[in-house]
Design a protein around this motif. Structure first.
Motif, short mmCIF file in Angstrom:
data_model
loop_
_atom_site.label_atom_id
_atom_site.label_comp_id
_atom_site.label_asym_id
_atom_site.label_seq_id
_atom_site.Cartn_x
_atom_site.Cartn_y
_atom_site.Cartn_z
N VAL A 12 11.20 128.52 79.78
CA VAL A 12 10.29 129.38 79.02
C VAL A 12 9.72 130.27 80.28
N PRO A 53 11.15 121.87 79.74
CA PRO A 53 10.78 123.21 78.76
C PRO A 53 10.03 124.32 79.08
N HIS A 100 11.83 133.38 70.02
CA HIS A 100 11.54 132.64 68.98
C HIS A 100 9.80 132.16 68.64
N THR A 126 7.75 118.64 72.60
CA THR A 126 8.26 119.66 72.83
C THR A 126 9.56 120.06 73.59
N LEU A 137 8.30 129.78 67.60
CA LEU A 137 7.96 128.62 68.35
C LEU A 137 7.43 128.51 69.78
N ILE A 138 7.92 129.53 70.49
CA ILE A 138 7.43 129.51 71.97
C ILE A 138 6.05 129.64 72.22
N ALA A 163 14.59 127.99 73.66
CA ALA A 163 14.12 129.24 74.25
C ALA A 163 15.49 129.85 74.98
N LEU A 204 12.20 122.48 72.59
CA LEU A 204 12.01 124.03 72.85
C LEU A 204 12.76 124.47 73.80
N THR A 254 3.89 126.63 70.99
CA THR A 254 4.21 125.59 71.84
C THR A 254 3.32 125.87 73.20
#
Length: 490
Positions: free
Chosen positions: A292, A288, A250, A237, A252-253, A244, A240, A256
């Motif tokens: 976020v 990460p 995105h 991860t 993928l956020i 981010a 990310l 995750t």
């Protein structure tokens, strides 16, 4: 006349029957890449005849014959390098526990380099062990020139420019996860000094290898097995963070976040893999997560990020010692004072603090705990620094030898903390000294040497003095460089 101050890649032509059969069951090469197999009893012939007699046999420098692993290699082998016509042995490539995109090189003097160029070379694996897959000619794609079998010739002593050139390109590509995450962080950190117009296209090339336009993942895990559309471990991860920063919306956020939540539910109050608490998690999870939290302004996530650091502090920090891992089931600690454990812990914690401190959550009381630990561990690290200004593979055992990637990560944390006013001028100066020493480990084209292999080979591989080239290490070095390439703290 050849300019020996500028490194030049001479890509080899692969001659003969080298298709080598199918990949190992369940494994695959990266999407869009191709390779050949080198196994016991087989040979690969590399030649440069079509490129003309360019290399002067009396040139004063050295050359580097390189091949690059195309598939995860969980073994050790020697690859003998023989002159193509005389059969004389030039040396051997010592390959242990290689991972995809990792180059290996044999350094030759000027005369031997000219002979290799003129006669070509034969690669022959010793023993009867696991076959080694390496990248082939890759359709002559110049953006992937580092990864094809080649001779590198020339290069001056001032290598910072070569480092930036290689790093801000596809040459720094690593397997998706913690390795590539270090590179992405390094690229992003260079944006202010190198320029977003140069860095962002490089980040884009890297991400397009693994992430489609709709956000789906297409990659292989660190065992070379397909891991499309899933996150396999908490170390996966780290990328990310940069995703981010550049693309807060995105897809993928959200995926995750779901992955972290699932790990938290089975992890007994911590986001972990199985029963093991790791220093890596400070960098691959807490940091990460803090990015976020700051981007999406989620207070609970910000507090969770701090909590992930504190869990690891309580489990792994023991006075002037730091462990890489602690198994909650067996009570076992491993890898005491490993340099990269310090890098993951210090850099992850400092970046977590920095992301939250500069966000809407900058006044969270829990940040005070982070600040105290950042200051404490910075001073602990300085107690172990060597006279050269860097650290050894295991900080409390100088006999394990200088290790450049962990040193770069530690120094990057010191520089960032001092730059932001949390640490002192002496920490900043220590980081400056480390940078000066680590730069001496750059190859003529700016690839970082002096790195211990990833720890799949266990503690023996970390203590025996074995060192490799590593783009992951370049990512940590780029973060150090970027943290120093600004005004010094008042």
């Amino acid at each position: 006349m050849f300019n020996y101050e500028t490194p030049v890649y001479y890509s080899a032509n692969l001659i003969g029957n080298h298709a080598g059969g199918a990949w190992p069951e369940g494994k695959r090469l990266p999407r869009g890449w191709s390779g050949v197999k080198l196994g016991a009893g087989s040979e690969l012939y590399l030649e440069w005849k079509k490129q003309g007699p360019i290399i002067n046999p009396l040139f004063p420098g050295e050359g580097r014959l390189r091949i690059t692993a195309a598939l995860d290699y969980r073994s050790a082998c020697k690859v003998d390098v023989l002159l193509g016509e005389s059969g004389e042995k030039l040396g051997s490539l010592d390959i242990r526990y290689a991972y995809t995109f990792q180059p290996f090189e044999l350094i030759l003097d000027g005369e031997r380099t000219a002979e290799a160029f003129r006669e070509g070379v034969v690669l022959r694996m010793e023993g009867d062990g696991q076959p080694l897959w390496i990248f082939d000619e890759l359709q002559g794609d110049n953006t992937r020139r580092l990864f094809v079998p080649h001779l590198l010739v020339g290069g001056g002593k001032r290598r910072t420019g070569a480092f930036v050139n290689s790093f801000a390109s596809l040459s720094s590509l690593q397997p998706f996860g913690w390795l590539e995450g270090c590179v992405l962080d390094g690229l992003y950190a260079l944006r202010p000094s190198v320029g977003a117009e140069r860095i962002d296209p490089a980040i884009g090339m890297h991400l397009r290898q693994y992430v489609s336009e709709d956000g789906s993942l297409r990659y292989e895990d660190l065992h070379g097995q397909a891991a499309d559309d899933k996150l396999t471990t908490i170390e996966a991860t780290l990328p990310l963070a940069v995703i981010a920063k550049l693309h807060p919306d995105h897809p993928l956020i959200s995926r995750t976040l779901s992955f972290w939540e699932a790990r938290l539910q089975v992890g007994g109050g911590a986001i972990v893999d199985g029963d093991t608490i790791t220093a890596e998690g400070v960098y691959t999870v807490a940091y990460p997560m803090a990015v976020v939290a700051a981007k999406l302004e989620r207070a609970a996530l910000a507090e969770r990020a701090i909590g992930e650091v504190m869990i690891r502090r309580d489990a792994l920090a023991r006075g002037t010692h730091l462990f890489l891992r602690y198994n909650r089931k067996t009570g076992a600690y491993v890898f005491r004072n490993w340099s990269r454990a310090y890098a993951w812990y210090m850099l992850g914690m400092t970046r977590t603090w920095h992301e939250l401190k500069s966000s809407a959550f900058g006044q969270l009381p829990a940040l005070n705990e982070l600040e105290r630990e950042i200051r404490r561990i910075a001073d602990v690290a300085l107690q172990w620094v060597q006279l050269e200004g860097v650290w050894t593979s295991f900080l409390d055992d100088p006999d394990t030898g200088i290790e450049t990637s962990g040193s770069a990560g530690i120094a990057a944390a010191l520089a960032l903390g001092a730059r932001e006013g949390l640490l002192e001028q002496r920490h900043y100066e220590a980081a400056e000294k480390a940078l000066a020493e680590i730069q001496s480990y750059l190859t003529p084209d700016g690839i970082l040497s002096g790195v211990t292999q990833h720890n799949a080979g266990g503690i023996e591989l970390q203590t025996c003095g074995y060192r490799v080239l590593s783009q992951m290490g370049m990512g940590l070095l780029a973060q150090l460089y970027a943290s120093l390439d600004v005004r010094k703290p008042e």
